[in-house]
Design a protein around this motif. Structure first.
Motif, PDB file in Angstrom:
ATOM      1  N   VAL A 126       0.353  -1.263  -0.434  1.00 13.84           N
ATOM      2  CA  VAL A 126       0.099   0.639   0.338  1.00 13.84           C
ATOM      3  C   VAL A 126       1.058   1.201  -0.323  1.00 13.84           C
ATOM      4  O   VAL A 126       1.666   1.556   0.901  1.00 13.84           O
ATOM      5  CB  VAL A 126      -0.975   0.029   1.133  1.00 13.84           C
ATOM      6  CG1 VAL A 126      -1.803   1.304   1.133  1.00 13.84           C
ATOM      7  CG2 VAL A 126      -2.058  -1.020   1.394  1.00 13.84           C
ATOM      8  N   SER A 127       0.423   2.242  -0.214  1.00 16.63           N
ATOM      9  CA  SER A 127       1.589   3.167  -1.425  1.00 16.63           C
ATOM     10  C   SER A 127       1.836   4.334   0.166  1.00 16.63           C
ATOM     11  O   SER A 127       0.433   4.302   0.627  1.00 16.63           O
ATOM     12  CB  SER A 127       1.227   3.725  -2.644  1.00 16.63           C
ATOM     13  OG  SER A 127       0.329   4.301  -2.856  1.00 16.63           O
ATOM     14  N   ILE A 128       2.394   5.424  -0.003  1.00 13.34           N
ATOM     15  CA  ILE A 128       1.809   6.715   0.746  1.00 13.34           C
ATOM     16  C   ILE A 128       0.381   6.745   0.204  1.00 13.34           C
ATOM     17  O   ILE A 128       0.326   7.838   1.552  1.00 13.34           O
ATOM     18  CB  ILE A 128       3.020   6.998   0.847  1.00 13.34           C
ATOM     19  CG1 ILE A 128       4.096   6.270   2.149  1.00 13.34           C
ATOM     20  CG2 ILE A 128       2.438   8.766   2.053  1.00 13.34           C
ATOM     21  CD1 ILE A 128       5.209   7.414   2.170  1.00 13.34           C
ATOM     22  N   GLU A 129       0.181   7.170  -0.799  1.00 11.51           N
ATOM     23  CA  GLU A 129      -0.078   8.261  -1.513  1.00 11.51           C
ATOM     24  C   GLU A 129      -1.537   7.757  -1.067  1.00 11.51           C
ATOM     25  O   GLU A 129      -2.498   8.271  -0.931  1.00 11.51           O
ATOM     26  CB  GLU A 129      -0.413   8.040  -2.541  1.00 11.51           C
ATOM     27  CG  GLU A 129       1.016   9.370  -3.447  1.00 11.51           C
ATOM     28  CD  GLU A 129       2.770   8.512  -3.238  1.00 11.51           C
ATOM     29  OE1 GLU A 129       2.337   7.374  -2.697  1.00 11.51           O
ATOM     30  OE2 GLU A 129       3.738   9.110  -3.380  1.00 11.51           O
ATOM     31  N   HIS A 130      -1.696   6.317  -1.351  1.00  6.37           N
ATOM     32  CA  HIS A 130      -3.443   5.347  -1.223  1.00  6.37           C
ATOM     33  C   HIS A 130      -3.589   5.852   0.245  1.00  6.37           C
ATOM     34  O   HIS A 130      -4.400   6.307   0.641  1.00  6.37           O
ATOM     35  CB  HIS A 130      -2.984   4.063  -1.091  1.00  6.37           C
ATOM     36  CG  HIS A 130      -4.824   3.547  -0.253  1.00  6.37           C
ATOM     37  ND1 HIS A 130      -5.107   3.194  -1.646  1.00  6.37           N
ATOM     38  CD2 HIS A 130      -4.477   2.909   0.275  1.00  6.37           C
ATOM     39  CE1 HIS A 130      -6.239   2.511  -1.080  1.00  6.37           C
ATOM     40  NE2 HIS A 130      -5.653   2.393   0.511  1.00  6.37           N
ATOM     41  N   ALA A 131      -3.050   6.085   0.749  1.00  7.10           N
ATOM     42  CA  ALA A 131      -2.669   6.016   2.678  1.00  7.10           C
ATOM     43  C   ALA A 131      -3.491   7.616   3.065  1.00  7.10           C
ATOM     44  O   ALA A 131      -4.559   7.823   3.670  1.00  7.10           O
ATOM     45  CB  ALA A 131      -2.033   5.642   3.536  1.00  7.10           C
ATOM     46  N   ARG A 132      -2.701   8.574   2.328  1.00  2.05           N
ATOM     47  CA  ARG A 132      -2.962   9.964   2.206  1.00  2.05           C
ATOM     48  C   ARG A 132      -4.465  10.524   1.744  1.00  2.05           C
ATOM     49  O   ARG A 132      -5.865  10.772   2.333  1.00  2.05           O
ATOM     50  CB  ARG A 132      -1.620  10.491   1.821  1.00  2.05           C
ATOM     51  CG  ARG A 132      -0.932  10.510   2.361  1.00  2.05           C
ATOM     52  CD  ARG A 132       0.264  11.225   1.868  1.00  2.05           C
ATOM     53  NE  ARG A 132      -0.684  12.672   2.134  1.00  2.05           N
ATOM     54  CZ  ARG A 132      -0.032  13.880   3.818  1.00  2.05           C
ATOM     55  NH1 ARG A 132       0.103  13.593   4.433  1.00  2.05           N
ATOM     56  NH2 ARG A 132      -0.605  15.209   3.528  1.00  2.05           N
ATOM     57  N   GLU A 133      -4.621   9.346   0.472  1.00  2.58           N
ATOM     58  CA  GLU A 133      -5.733   9.781  -0.216  1.00  2.58           C
ATOM     59  C   GLU A 133      -7.129   9.329   1.057  1.00  2.58           C
ATOM     60  O   GLU A 133      -8.115   9.723   0.721  1.00  2.58           O
ATOM     61  CB  GLU A 133      -5.539   8.921  -1.233  1.00  2.58           C
ATOM     62  CG  GLU A 133      -7.181   8.797  -2.062  1.00  2.58           C
ATOM     63  CD  GLU A 133      -7.292   8.626  -3.335  1.00  2.58           C
ATOM     64  OE1 GLU A 133      -8.315   7.620  -3.909  1.00  2.58           O
ATOM     65  OE2 GLU A 133      -5.772   7.748  -3.339  1.00  2.58           O
ATOM     66  N   HIS A 134      -6.534   8.157   1.992  1.00  6.70           N
ATOM     67  CA  HIS A 134      -7.888   7.972   3.114  1.00  6.70           C
ATOM     68  C   HIS A 134      -8.285   8.580   4.030  1.00  6.70           C
ATOM     69  O   HIS A 134      -8.675   8.228   4.918  1.00  6.70           O
ATOM     70  CB  HIS A 134      -7.853   6.227   2.729  1.00  6.70           C
ATOM     71  CG  HIS A 134      -8.151   5.837   1.467  1.00  6.70           C
ATOM     72  ND1 HIS A 134      -8.080   5.529   0.272  1.00  6.70           N
ATOM     73  CD2 HIS A 134      -9.548   4.996   1.801  1.00  6.70           C
ATOM     74  CE1 HIS A 134      -7.943   4.545  -0.463  1.00  6.70           C
ATOM     75  NE2 HIS A 134      -9.590   4.602  -0.439  1.00  6.70           N
ATOM     76  N   GLY A 135      -7.112   9.363   4.292  1.00  5.08           N
ATOM     77  CA  GLY A 135      -6.896   9.875   5.625  1.00  5.08           C
ATOM     78  C   GLY A 135      -6.333   9.696   6.810  1.00  5.08           C
ATOM     79  O   GLY A 135      -6.108   9.129   8.267  1.00  5.08           O
ATOM     80  N   HIS A 136      -5.152   8.521   6.264  1.00 10.95           N
ATOM     81  CA  HIS A 136      -4.822   7.260   7.445  1.00 10.95           C
ATOM     82  C   HIS A 136      -2.769   7.223   6.862  1.00 10.95           C
ATOM     83  O   HIS A 136      -2.544   8.494   6.245  1.00 10.95           O
ATOM     84  CB  HIS A 136      -4.763   6.543   7.206  1.00 10.95           C
ATOM     85  CG  HIS A 136      -6.833   5.773   7.617  1.00 10.95           C
ATOM     86  ND1 HIS A 136      -7.204   6.348   8.700  1.00 10.95           N
ATOM     87  CD2 HIS A 136      -7.169   5.765   6.757  1.00 10.95           C
ATOM     88  CE1 HIS A 136      -8.416   5.734   8.824  1.00 10.95           C
ATOM     89  NE2 HIS A 136      -8.380   5.396   7.191  1.00 10.95           N
ATOM     90  N   THR A 137      -2.373   6.808   8.057  1.00  8.28           N
ATOM     91  CA  THR A 137      -1.298   7.485   8.142  1.00  8.28           C
ATOM     92  C   THR A 137      -0.418   5.290   7.150  1.00  8.28           C
ATOM     93  O   THR A 137      -0.647   4.443   8.199  1.00  8.28           O
ATOM     94  CB  THR A 137      -0.187   7.775   9.514  1.00  8.28           C
ATOM     95  OG1 THR A 137      -1.078   8.779   9.919  1.00  8.28           O
ATOM     96  CG2 THR A 137       1.066   7.732   9.686  1.00  8.28           C
ATOM     97  N   HIS A 138       0.460   5.609   6.940  1.00  5.46           N
ATOM     98  CA  HIS A 138       1.376   4.873   6.643  1.00  5.46           C
ATOM     99  C   HIS A 138       2.678   4.613   7.821  1.00  5.46           C
ATOM    100  O   HIS A 138       3.595   4.839   8.031  1.00  5.46           O
ATOM    101  CB  HIS A 138       1.892   5.336   5.004  1.00  5.46           C
ATOM    102  CG  HIS A 138       2.584   3.822   4.426  1.00  5.46           C
ATOM    103  ND1 HIS A 138       3.696   2.639   4.903  1.00  5.46           N
ATOM    104  CD2 HIS A 138       1.762   3.389   3.169  1.00  5.46           C
ATOM    105  CE1 HIS A 138       4.337   2.080   4.481  1.00  5.46           C
ATOM    106  NE2 HIS A 138       2.771   1.950   3.200  1.00  5.46           N
ATOM    107  N   LEU A 139       3.081   3.817   8.143  1.00  4.10           N
ATOM    108  CA  LEU A 139       4.612   2.887   8.849  1.00  4.10           C
ATOM    109  C   LEU A 139       5.375   3.885   8.404  1.00  4.10           C
ATOM    110  O   LEU A 139       6.323   4.737   9.231  1.00  4.10           O
ATOM    111  CB  LEU A 139       4.761   1.726   9.256  1.00  4.10           C
ATOM    112  CG  LEU A 139       5.870   1.330  10.042  1.00  4.10           C
ATOM    113  CD1 LEU A 139       5.147   1.745  11.562  1.00  4.10           C
ATOM    114  CD2 LEU A 139       5.830   0.304  10.159  1.00  4.10           C
TER     115      LEU A 139
END
Length: 353
Positions: free
Chosen positions: A284-297
């Motif tokens: 899962v990319s950082i961009e995907h995490a940000r698009e959904h309002g979340h944080t990537h490790l």
């Protein structure tokens, strides 16, 4: 949002109708799990007679507390217990019993009912869906009305939600609703206050920092002896400063932006930071995490230099992960920070099970 069912068992389901009022002759106590106690009893060969002996020897309330403690799942960190469940998109409720506080309430775990304060970060169902049950259950057991904190923009809708349940169930649902905005301070008790801080989700959201309130003698009086200090104090002079010490911070769902916001500094120096890490790997990319309002490790690792907490509790992992994935993620972050890192894995399974 569609919520998945997490294999409830008979031991962790509430055994009553949420709006059923007790008869005057009935004695009601909070439902508790007995699996841990039974395991000890069966292992000792005592059987039900052993339970009866305990019941006779210990007052009913103390026995209930003892059994609840045996079954509690969580961590003892920096003088606080942290427990609960947080699975992305399914359910989040994190409990700190020493503060009589729960953060978010996606459903309504029994332990949350005992907490007097509830802090809601945002209005997604996996974080607020259990609110009516929480209020109703406290009423069922004649507990005092809880104090529920919400972002100001959802206060009116929360009032409407509870009014609907009052009408449908024809029952009283009593609670104190506090719309607490970012930067405002609320006194929970004389030695504890709470302040929200800004977080960054796909809808309006905020985190919370709970502070201990301490008094510190002002520098100009530190050289004086006790009787001299007492004399000055009796004259009406203020001899102490009020110090707010950040104890526990909870972010709820958020992008990593709060790490770089100077107004979040107290969250990053609290003894315990409870924050989300929804996505853990390169699938899962950082961009995907940000698009959904979340944080990537990987973003937490990137901003690790700003973490001044003694302990970091990672939560809200995606349900796609197994316990082994979470443990590996924890070890990665642990190598980057001096803080102790814990993963809240309740509700997750092993890939080998």
């Amino acid at each position: 949002m569609q919520l998945a069912t997490l294999n409830p068992t008979a031991s962790n389901l509430l055994r009553f109708h949420p709006f059923q009022q007790p008869l005057p002759s009935q004695k009601h106590h909070l439902p508790i799990q007995t699996r841990g106690v039974n395991a000890v009893v069966n292992g000792g060969g005592g059987g039900s007679g052993f339970l009866s002996a305990i019941g006779r020897a210990i007052e009913e309330e103390e026995y209930r507390k003892a059994r609840a403690e045996v079954n509690r799942k969580g961590f003892d960190l920096e003088g606080y217990s942290v427990e609960g469940l947080s699975i992305g998109g399914h359910e989040t409720c994190v409990i700190v019993p020493q503060l009589k506080s729960a953060f978010d309430i996606g459903r309504c775990p029994p332990r949350a009912v005992q907490q007097n304060f509830l802090f809601i970060t945002h209005a997604h169902l996996d974080h607020i869906g259990g609110l009516p049950m929480y209020i109703a259950t406290r009423g069922l057991y004649s507990l005092k009305p809880p104090t529920v904190f919400v972002p100001p923009c959802i206060k009116e809708d929360v009032e409407k939600l509870i009014d609907i349940h009052r009408t449908m169930g024809q029952v009283e649902l009593n609670f104190d609703l506090v719309a607490l905005d970012v930067g405002e301070t609320y006194e929970m008790r004389n030695d504890l206050v709470v302040r929200p801080f800004k977080t960054h989700h796909v809808i309006t959201s905020q985190g919370y920092v709970i502070y201990s309130v301490r008094k510190k003698l002002r520098k100009q009086y530190m050289h004086l002896k006790g009787k001299q200090i007492e004399k000055i104090k009796k004259s009406g002079v203020e001899i102490t400063d009020t110090i707010l010490c950040p104890e526990v911070a909870f972010t709820g769902d958020t992008m990593s932006d709060f790490f770089l916001d100077p107004r979040s500094a107290d969250a990053l120096r609290a003894k315990i930071l409870i924050t989300e890490a929804t996505f853990l790997d390169e699938n899962v990319s950082i961009e995907h995490a940000r698009e959904h309002g979340h944080t990537h490790l990987s973003e937490i690792m990137e901003h690790a230099q700003w973490i001044r907490n003694k302990t970091v509790v990672l939560t809200h992992f995606s349900s796609r992960y197994h316990i082994e994935d979470i443990r590996q993620a924890v070890s990665k972050l642990q190598a980057k920070v001096s803080a102790k890192v814990i993963g809240l894995t309740e509700g997750f399974k092993s890939m080998y099970s």
